[in-house]
Design a protein around this motif. Sequence first.
Motif, short mmCIF file in Angstrom:
data_model
loop_
_atom_site.label_atom_id
_atom_site.label_comp_id
_atom_site.label_asym_id
_atom_site.label_seq_id
_atom_site.Cartn_x
_atom_site.Cartn_y
_atom_site.Cartn_z
N ALA A 178 0.81 -1.22 0.00
CA ALA A 178 0.00 0.00 0.00
C ALA A 178 0.83 1.27 0.00
O ALA A 178 0.35 2.32 -0.39
CB ALA A 178 -0.95 0.00 1.20
N GLY A 179 2.08 1.19 0.45
CA GLY A 179 2.93 2.37 0.47
C GLY A 179 2.30 3.48 1.30
O GLY A 179 1.92 3.29 2.45
N ASP A 180 2.15 4.66 0.69
CA ASP A 180 1.58 5.81 1.39
C ASP A 180 0.14 5.59 1.81
O ASP A 180 -0.36 6.31 2.68
CB ASP A 180 1.66 7.06 0.50
CG ASP A 180 3.07 7.55 0.33
OD1 ASP A 180 3.76 7.74 1.36
OD2 ASP A 180 3.51 7.74 -0.81
N PHE A 181 -0.51 4.62 1.24
CA PHE A 181 -1.91 4.37 1.58
C PHE A 181 -2.03 3.39 2.74
O PHE A 181 -3.13 3.01 3.12
CB PHE A 181 -2.69 3.95 0.35
CG PHE A 181 -2.64 5.05 -0.67
CD1 PHE A 181 -3.45 6.17 -0.53
CD2 PHE A 181 -1.73 5.03 -1.69
CE1 PHE A 181 -3.36 7.22 -1.41
CE2 PHE A 181 -1.63 6.08 -2.59
CZ PHE A 181 -2.45 7.18 -2.45
N CYS A 182 -0.91 3.05 3.34
CA CYS A 182 -0.91 2.35 4.61
C CYS A 182 -0.93 3.47 5.65
O CYS A 182 0.11 3.98 6.07
CB CYS A 182 0.35 1.49 4.74
SG CYS A 182 0.44 0.61 6.31
N ASN A 183 -2.13 3.91 5.97
CA ASN A 183 -2.27 5.03 6.90
C ASN A 183 -3.52 4.83 7.74
O ASN A 183 -4.34 3.97 7.46
CB ASN A 183 -2.29 6.37 6.16
CG ASN A 183 -3.41 6.47 5.16
OD1 ASN A 183 -4.59 6.41 5.50
ND2 ASN A 183 -3.07 6.62 3.88
N ALA A 184 -3.63 5.63 8.77
CA ALA A 184 -4.77 5.53 9.67
C ALA A 184 -5.30 6.93 9.96
O ALA A 184 -4.55 7.90 9.96
CB ALA A 184 -4.37 4.85 10.97
N VAL A 185 -6.58 7.01 10.22
CA VAL A 185 -7.21 8.27 10.58
C VAL A 185 -6.91 8.55 12.05
O VAL A 185 -7.14 7.71 12.92
CB VAL A 185 -8.73 8.22 10.36
CG1 VAL A 185 -9.40 9.50 10.83
CG2 VAL A 185 -9.04 7.95 8.90
N LYS A 186 -6.38 9.73 12.31
CA LYS A 186 -6.11 10.15 13.68
C LYS A 186 -7.26 11.02 14.20
O LYS A 186 -7.61 10.95 15.38
CB LYS A 186 -4.80 10.94 13.74
CG LYS A 186 -4.45 11.42 15.12
CD LYS A 186 -3.12 12.12 15.13
CE LYS A 186 -2.80 12.57 16.55
NZ LYS A 186 -1.51 13.22 16.63
N GLU A 187 -7.85 11.79 13.31
CA GLU A 187 -8.91 12.71 13.74
C GLU A 187 -9.82 13.02 12.57
O GLU A 187 -9.37 13.13 11.43
CB GLU A 187 -8.26 14.01 14.23
CG GLU A 187 -9.22 15.09 14.65
CD GLU A 187 -8.48 16.33 15.12
OE1 GLU A 187 -8.56 17.35 14.41
OE2 GLU A 187 -7.83 16.26 16.17
N LEU A 188 -11.11 13.16 12.85
CA LEU A 188 -12.10 13.56 11.86
C LEU A 188 -12.99 14.62 12.49
O LEU A 188 -13.54 14.39 13.57
CB LEU A 188 -12.93 12.37 11.40
CG LEU A 188 -14.13 12.69 10.50
CD1 LEU A 188 -13.68 13.24 9.15
CD2 LEU A 188 -15.00 11.47 10.32
N ARG A 189 -13.11 15.74 11.83
CA ARG A 189 -14.01 16.81 12.29
C ARG A 189 -14.93 17.16 11.13
O ARG A 189 -14.47 17.31 10.00
CB ARG A 189 -13.24 18.05 12.71
CG ARG A 189 -12.39 17.84 13.93
CD ARG A 189 -11.61 19.10 14.26
NE ARG A 189 -10.73 18.84 15.36
CZ ARG A 189 -10.87 19.38 16.56
NH1 ARG A 189 -11.84 20.23 16.79
NH2 ARG A 189 -10.02 19.09 17.52
N ILE A 190 -16.21 17.30 11.44
CA ILE A 190 -17.17 17.65 10.40
C ILE A 190 -18.23 18.55 11.00
O ILE A 190 -18.65 18.37 12.14
CB ILE A 190 -17.78 16.38 9.76
CG1 ILE A 190 -18.65 16.74 8.56
CG2 ILE A 190 -18.51 15.54 10.77
CD1 ILE A 190 -19.02 15.55 7.69
N ALA A 191 -18.61 19.55 10.23
CA ALA A 191 -19.70 20.45 10.60
C ALA A 191 -20.74 20.38 9.49
O ALA A 191 -20.39 20.36 8.30
CB ALA A 191 -19.20 21.88 10.76
N TYR A 192 -21.99 20.35 9.88
CA TYR A 192 -23.09 20.24 8.93
C TYR A 192 -23.71 21.62 8.75
O TYR A 192 -24.19 22.22 9.71
CB TYR A 192 -24.11 19.22 9.44
CG TYR A 192 -23.47 17.86 9.66
CD1 TYR A 192 -23.28 16.99 8.60
CD2 TYR A 192 -23.00 17.49 10.91
CE1 TYR A 192 -22.67 15.76 8.79
CE2 TYR A 192 -22.39 16.27 11.11
CZ TYR A 192 -22.23 15.40 10.04
OH TYR A 192 -21.61 14.19 10.23
N ASP A 193 -23.67 22.12 7.52
CA ASP A 193 -24.10 23.48 7.23
C ASP A 193 -25.53 23.59 6.74
O ASP A 193 -26.22 24.54 7.07
CB ASP A 193 -23.16 24.11 6.19
CG ASP A 193 -21.72 24.11 6.65
OD1 ASP A 193 -21.46 24.59 7.77
OD2 ASP A 193 -20.85 23.62 5.91
#
Length: 150
Positions: free
Chosen positions: A61-76
């Motif tokens: 996977a190379g660079d796509f061997c990654n993990a999400v550390k944080e997700l922020r979302i606001a609904y407009d």
Amino acid sequence: MTVEAPPAVSYGALVPVSVHFDDLDALGLLHNARYPLLVERAWVAYWEARGVGFEGDWAAAGDFCNAVKELRIAYDAPVTRTGGYAVHLWLERLGTTGLTYGFRFCSADGLTTYAHGTRVLVRLDPGTLRPAPWSDALRSAGRELLPPRD
């Protein structure tokens, strides 16, 4: 459902996505959990259009061997219909082992924003699952997604 390519944006990329009937909740609104899913599908489409595949092999996977550390979302604004929309994607920060990307879930023409947010990813070494540096190839490709700096 076919989605036409959205117009160009001044930075980042505008990627078409489709909202289907089963993406809506009981009130006929796009379910809040579907926004991150549609953003993820936009990223996969963006990279696949550039010849990068996702086979599920951590070592390959190379660079796509990654993990999400944080997700922020606001609904407009609520999405109340199925059909063609777009996700505007860009990089806010590209560090040694992490990156932050911004996104807007928007109308197909990019003019109306329904939700916006950021997600932090950390590149992982496939053997140790510890942070690892991004490749020069990802850094080069990522520069195309950085907004202009004043």
